[in-house]
Enzyme design. Structure first.
Site, PDB file in Angstrom:
ATOM      1  N   ASP A 124       0.867  -1.187   0.000  1.00 58.68           N
ATOM      2  CA  ASP A 124       0.000   0.000   0.000  1.00 58.68           C
ATOM      3  C   ASP A 124       0.901   1.232   0.000  1.00 58.68           C
ATOM      4  O   ASP A 124       2.130   1.115  -0.075  1.00 58.68           O
ATOM      5  CB  ASP A 124      -0.955  -0.018   1.204  1.00 58.68           C
ATOM      6  N   HIS A 128      -2.872   3.171  -4.682  1.00 55.31           N
ATOM      7  CA  HIS A 128      -2.225   2.723  -3.430  1.00 55.31           C
ATOM      8  C   HIS A 128      -0.814   2.218  -3.714  1.00 55.31           C
ATOM      9  O   HIS A 128      -0.399   1.165  -3.211  1.00 55.31           O
ATOM     10  CB  HIS A 128      -3.077   1.649  -2.746  1.00 55.31           C
ATOM     11  N   GLU A 155      -9.839   2.698  -5.262  1.00 56.77           N
ATOM     12  CA  GLU A 155      -9.441   4.069  -4.921  1.00 56.77           C
ATOM     13  C   GLU A 155      -8.234   4.562  -5.723  1.00 56.77           C
ATOM     14  O   GLU A 155      -7.209   4.915  -5.165  1.00 56.77           O
ATOM     15  CB  GLU A 155      -9.131   4.147  -3.410  1.00 56.77           C
TER      16      GLU A 155
HETATM   17  C1  ACM Z   1     -11.006  -0.533   0.460  1.00 58.16           C
HETATM   18  O1  ACM Z   1     -11.505  -0.506   1.593  1.00 58.16           O
HETATM   19  N1  ACM Z   1     -10.378   0.525  -0.020  1.00 58.16           N
HETATM   20  C2  ACM Z   1     -11.080  -1.717  -0.370  1.00 58.16           C
END
Ligand code: ACM
Ligand code: ZN
Length: 541
Positions: free
Chosen positions: A199, A276, A339
């Site tokens: 991440d 991420h 995201e």
């Molecule tokens: C997530 O909670 N961004 C998958």
């Protein structure tokens, strides 16, 4: 006091519990339990009979012997000849369905019967939960009578995929802690450990071809302290000035996979893309749109710097995924997909040219192009891709499995397209959310997911036409760790909610009853105490 209320509630609901049945506290609740008089008592002469010399069955029998011998001091004599009485028989029976097991306890013997060692393993977890709670003790207990009530259990799971995700990128947890987590999963018959390995705030898996991923990406300079409202200026935020680091070597990863495999748990790695990705870009800035420099993120949230879909980036990611494929034998590889802000792509000459040359409508379709290429790569290697529900945007890759997290809508759409779905809507399955509204509750990311909310979740959405429900292959609890700096708090956030989740995953709707669950959970509290696990007390107060 609380118990009296629960008992009255049970009576009001017309549930008639035989006196002894209240002693049966298997979680997740099996399909069928028939209790009869009498019990089996273990002694020094009890034998362990294996119907088959499969190596996997031996692994299962060793699991049981180790568990039982350390607490009881009783050592089993193993045999492949069926004794006349006083034995535990582990019997492979290919006439049974793949995920089904039976556990039959009579005064003169115990038999667990299943199609394969996996079913036998689940039968052993049920037997374990019928034994006195002291079976969990790590030292010998001479004050316990090792009896099991005579019972016939017939059981199989509701869902084939029963998952738990742990985010080790925001905070790192040791191999021993991961093994402890896997032990908890095994006790409650979960079978997929989703390991969120990368991440913005950390890259936690050794990749031999790209050593900077761990040399640079596995540590961050410091970490934001606490939580600040949106819009708080950088000046007002506090950082702890403490570097945070850690990664798993490939050898350690193999060790975890093997440990999980012995417990019939598949480990699913997640390598996040295209978003991420800050820790990866800090290590190899050439794969971002601006070229950096980037630094491993020190605060939470969604970060704008993402992978740029250049040919060299795909080569980089495919080389990483190749090492991941070589390490992890399971069919699924998770590639994130959630995201991913589009601001860098909007301002990148390469990205804009790619949109034109591929005749894509916009950056959403560029994301779909990105994920589609990775999906094809994984398929060419015989693997299946899982992604968060954002992978639906701009068109869903054929064959992709969707984890529906922003709600159930993504899951419903994907199932109706014929794709498999794992339900993990945040309103029910996010264990980083608060489990109580107590003022004294430790800091969490937000939300409110108490135990009863988890328990009462039905993963098959009412809105989904019945013919598509077969595409809902399972359910998963997710533990993101922005505010979980140590393994003690991991346990606190997981327990006892994971027990409720186990029942959502395993038990058929008709057999679910929250009041009855609370009674059984009370027994498990003792088990958790002996296992020295940390758990939230709200439902026990
Ligand atoms: C997530 O909670 N961004 C998958
Ligand atoms: Zn770009």
């Amino acid at each position: 006091m609380k118990k009296t209320i629960i008992f009255i509630l049970l009576l009001m609901q017309g549930i008639t519990l035989v006196a002894e049945e209240s002693n049966i506290s298997i979680i997740p609740k099996p399909n069928s339990i028939q209790l009869s008089k009498g019990f089996f008592e273990f002694n020094e002469n009890t034998k362990l009979y294996l119907s088959n010399d499969l190596a996997e069955l031996k692994t299962v029998s060793s699991f049981f012997s180790e568990l039982f011998t350390k607490s009881s001091g009783i050592k089993f004599h193993e045999t492949d000849k069926k004794p006349a009485n006083n034995y535990v028989g582990l019997i492979i029976d290919h006439t049974l369905e793949a995920d089904y097991y039976e556990l039959s306890v009579k005064s003169n013997r115990i038999i667990i019967r299943a199609n394969n060692p996996k079913g036998i393993f689940w039968g052993i977890q049920s037997l374990r939960q019928l034994l006195p709670v002291e079976v969990e003790s790590s030292s010998m207990r001479t004050d316990v009578k090792w009896t099991v009530p005579n019972v016939e259990v017939k059981d199989q799971p509701r869902f084939g995929y029963r998952g738990l995700m742990l985010d080790v990128a925001r905070y790192f947890y040791s191999v021993d802690e991961i093994k402890k987590l896997i032990d908890i999963m095994a006790l409650y018959k979960l079978n997929n450990f989703h390991w969120h390995l990368t991440d913005d705030q950390g890259w936690r898996i050794e990749i031999k071809k790209y050593p900077l991923l761990t040399e640079v990406g596995s540590w961050r300079r410091e970490t934001l302290v606490g939580k600040f409202p949106k819009g708080t200026s950088e000046k007002e935020r506090k950082y702890d000035c403490i570097p945070h680091a850690g990664f798993y070597t490939q050898e350690q990863i193999k060790e975890v996979i093997e440990y999980a495999d012995k417990r019939f748990i598949t480990v699913i790695p997640e390598i996040e893309m295209p978003g991420h990705a800050t820790a990866a870009l800090a290590s190899y800035p050439e794969y971002g749109c601006t070229g950096g420099p980037y630094q491993v993120a020190t605060k939470w949230g969604v970060h704008n710097d993402v992978f740029c879909p250049k040919e060299t980036t795909f080569e980089f990611l495919e080389n990483i995924l190749q090492e991941v494929i070589d390490l992890f034998p399971g069919k699924y590889i998770h590639i994130g997909g959630d995201e991913c802000p589009k601001v860098r792509w909007k301002n990148c000459v390469h990205c804009q040219n790619l949109i034109k040359s591929k005749e894509l409508a916009d950056e959403k379709e560029l994301q779909s192009y990105f994920i589609g290429r990775i999906s094809s790569f994984l398929e060419s290697k015989g693997r299946k891709m899982i992604g968060w529900d954002e992978i639906l945007e701009g068109g869903l890759a054929k064959g992709a499995t969707v984890m529906s997290w922003r709600g159930t809508e993504g899951g419903i759409s994907a199932a109706m397209l014929g794709n498999d779905v794992i339900m993990t809507p945040r309103q029910y399955c996010y264990f980083d959310y608060y489990q109580s509204k107590d003022k004294s509750e430790p800091l969490a990311i937000g939300g409110f997911v108490p135990v009863d909310k988890v328990y009462n979740y039905n993963p098959i959405p009412k809105e989904l036409p019945v013919k598509f429900s077969k595409h809902i292959i399972g359910v998963q609890a997710n533990l993101w760790t922005e505010f979980i700096a140590d393994f003690d708090k991991v346990q606190y956030m997981l327990l006892p909610r994971l027990l409720a989740m186990a029942e959502v995953q395993w038990t058929c709707e008709e057999n679910k009853n929250y009041t009855d669950f609370l009674l059984r959970a009370e027994q498990h509290k003792k088990r958790l105490d002996i296992l020295e696990l940390n758990y939230a007390r709200h439902i026990f107060e």
